[in-house]
Design a protein around this motif. Structure first.
Motif, PDB file in Angstrom:
ATOM      1  N   ARG A  42      48.920  27.527  32.635  1.00  0.00           N
ATOM      2  CA  ARG A  42      49.206  28.706  33.338  1.00  0.00           C
ATOM      3  C   ARG A  42      48.170  29.178  34.339  1.00  0.00           C
ATOM      4  NH1 ARG A  42      49.580  34.196  33.889  1.00  0.00           N
ATOM      5  NH2 ARG A  42      48.220  34.848  32.294  1.00  0.00           N
ATOM      6  N   GLN A  43      48.646  29.517  35.485  1.00  0.00           N
ATOM      7  CA  GLN A  43      47.473  30.114  36.405  1.00  0.00           C
ATOM      8  C   GLN A  43      47.426  31.504  36.510  1.00  0.00           C
ATOM      9  OE1 GLN A  43      45.540  27.650  38.200  1.00  0.00           O
ATOM     10  NE2 GLN A  43      46.706  26.533  36.887  1.00  0.00           N
ATOM     11  N   VAL A  44      46.378  32.043  36.820  1.00  0.00           N
ATOM     12  CA  VAL A  44      46.075  33.307  36.500  1.00  0.00           C
ATOM     13  C   VAL A  44      45.961  33.719  38.136  1.00  0.00           C
ATOM     14  CG1 VAL A  44      44.619  35.343  35.701  1.00  0.00           C
ATOM     15  CG2 VAL A  44      45.061  33.504  34.521  1.00  0.00           C
ATOM     16  N   ILE A  45      46.629  34.649  38.730  1.00  0.00           N
ATOM     17  CA  ILE A  45      46.370  35.126  39.806  1.00  0.00           C
ATOM     18  C   ILE A  45      45.028  36.132  40.091  1.00  0.00           C
ATOM     19  CG2 ILE A  45      47.492  36.680  41.766  1.00  0.00           C
ATOM     20  CD1 ILE A  45      48.930  34.176  41.333  1.00  0.00           C
ATOM     21  N   ASP A  46      44.179  35.689  40.952  1.00  0.00           N
ATOM     22  CA  ASP A  46      43.079  36.490  41.309  1.00  0.00           C
ATOM     23  C   ASP A  46      43.433  38.133  41.431  1.00  0.00           C
ATOM     24  OD1 ASP A  46      41.282  37.983  43.389  1.00  0.00           O
ATOM     25  OD2 ASP A  46      40.088  36.073  42.920  1.00  0.00           O
ATOM     26  N   PRO A  47      42.632  38.706  40.579  1.00  0.00           N
ATOM     27  CA  PRO A  47      43.039  40.192  40.553  1.00  0.00           C
ATOM     28  C   PRO A  47      43.038  40.888  41.919  1.00  0.00           C
ATOM     29  CG  PRO A  47      41.485  39.505  38.844  1.00  0.00           C
ATOM     30  CD  PRO A  47      41.586  38.337  39.803  1.00  0.00           C
ATOM     31  N   ASP A  48      42.142  40.462  42.687  1.00  0.00           N
ATOM     32  CA  ASP A  48      41.742  41.011  44.075  1.00  0.00           C
ATOM     33  C   ASP A  48      43.265  40.685  44.830  1.00  0.00           C
ATOM     34  OD1 ASP A  48      39.324  42.335  43.764  1.00  0.00           O
ATOM     35  OD2 ASP A  48      38.384  40.583  44.315  1.00  0.00           O
ATOM     36  N   LEU A  49      43.853  39.423  44.626  1.00  0.00           N
ATOM     37  CA  LEU A  49      44.918  39.007  45.353  1.00  0.00           C
ATOM     38  C   LEU A  49      46.172  39.921  44.948  1.00  0.00           C
ATOM     39  CD1 LEU A  49      46.642  37.475  47.286  1.00  0.00           C
ATOM     40  CD2 LEU A  49      46.591  35.491  45.306  1.00  0.00           C
ATOM     41  N   LEU A  50      46.131  39.783  43.509  1.00  0.00           N
ATOM     42  CA  LEU A  50      47.175  40.724  42.988  1.00  0.00           C
ATOM     43  C   LEU A  50      47.098  42.233  43.605  1.00  0.00           C
ATOM     44  CD1 LEU A  50      49.541  40.388  41.095  1.00  0.00           C
ATOM     45  CD2 LEU A  50      48.044  40.874  39.181  1.00  0.00           C
ATOM     46  N   LYS A  51      46.254  42.651  43.718  1.00  0.00           N
ATOM     47  CA  LYS A  51      46.136  44.219  44.094  1.00  0.00           C
ATOM     48  C   LYS A  51      46.975  44.364  45.506  1.00  0.00           C
ATOM     49  CE  LYS A  51      41.695  45.216  42.183  1.00  0.00           C
ATOM     50  NZ  LYS A  51      40.415  45.720  42.329  1.00  0.00           N
ATOM     51  N   ILE A  52      46.768  43.280  46.524  1.00  0.00           N
ATOM     52  CA  ILE A  52      47.716  43.385  47.664  1.00  0.00           C
ATOM     53  C   ILE A  52      48.875  42.654  47.748  1.00  0.00           C
ATOM     54  CG2 ILE A  52      45.295  43.766  49.060  1.00  0.00           C
ATOM     55  CD1 ILE A  52      45.768  40.547  49.790  1.00  0.00           C
ATOM     56  N   LEU A  53      49.482  42.094  46.696  1.00  0.00           N
ATOM     57  CA  LEU A  53      50.522  41.360  46.703  1.00  0.00           C
ATOM     58  C   LEU A  53      51.777  42.535  46.645  1.00  0.00           C
ATOM     59  CD1 LEU A  53      50.265  38.102  44.837  1.00  0.00           C
ATOM     60  CD2 LEU A  53      50.553  38.421  47.045  1.00  0.00           C
TER      61      LEU A  53
END
Length: 91
Positions: A26-37
């Motif tokens: 499982r890949q974890v999405i970078d928290p900074d990226l998740l904030k803008i998705l």
């Protein structure tokens, strides 16, 4: 299985990345990226939350798969709410 990589990335001069080079598990999405998705299907672009290998809209419950650590946010990749509920309840 052959996966096209970004030009200049990965082994070989053919621009292809061998499946053994792909991240496993499982890949974890970078928290900074998740904030803008955001959900591209909604005009007000509600945020998404990570649920295993999926990103789920916090407003509608529509899901989007994450494959090899890459979110697939195209409208044709959207998973309807009822199907998303089935997937998440089976975990």
């Amino acid at each position: 299985m052959r996966v096209r990589s970004y030009r200049g990335v990965g082994p070989g001069s053919d621009g292809l990345l061998h499946p053994r080079c792909l991240p496993q598990g499982r890949q974890v999405i970078d928290p900074d990226l998740l904030k803008i998705l955001a959900n591209p299907l909604e005009p007000d672009r509600p945020p998404l939350r990570e649920e295993g290998d999926y990103l789920v809209c916090t407003k509608t419950g529509v899901g989007f798969p994450v494959v090899g650590g890459i979110p697939h946010l195209l409208p044709e990749d959207a998973i309807p709410v009822e199907k998303m509920k089935e997937i998440l309840s089976a975990r």
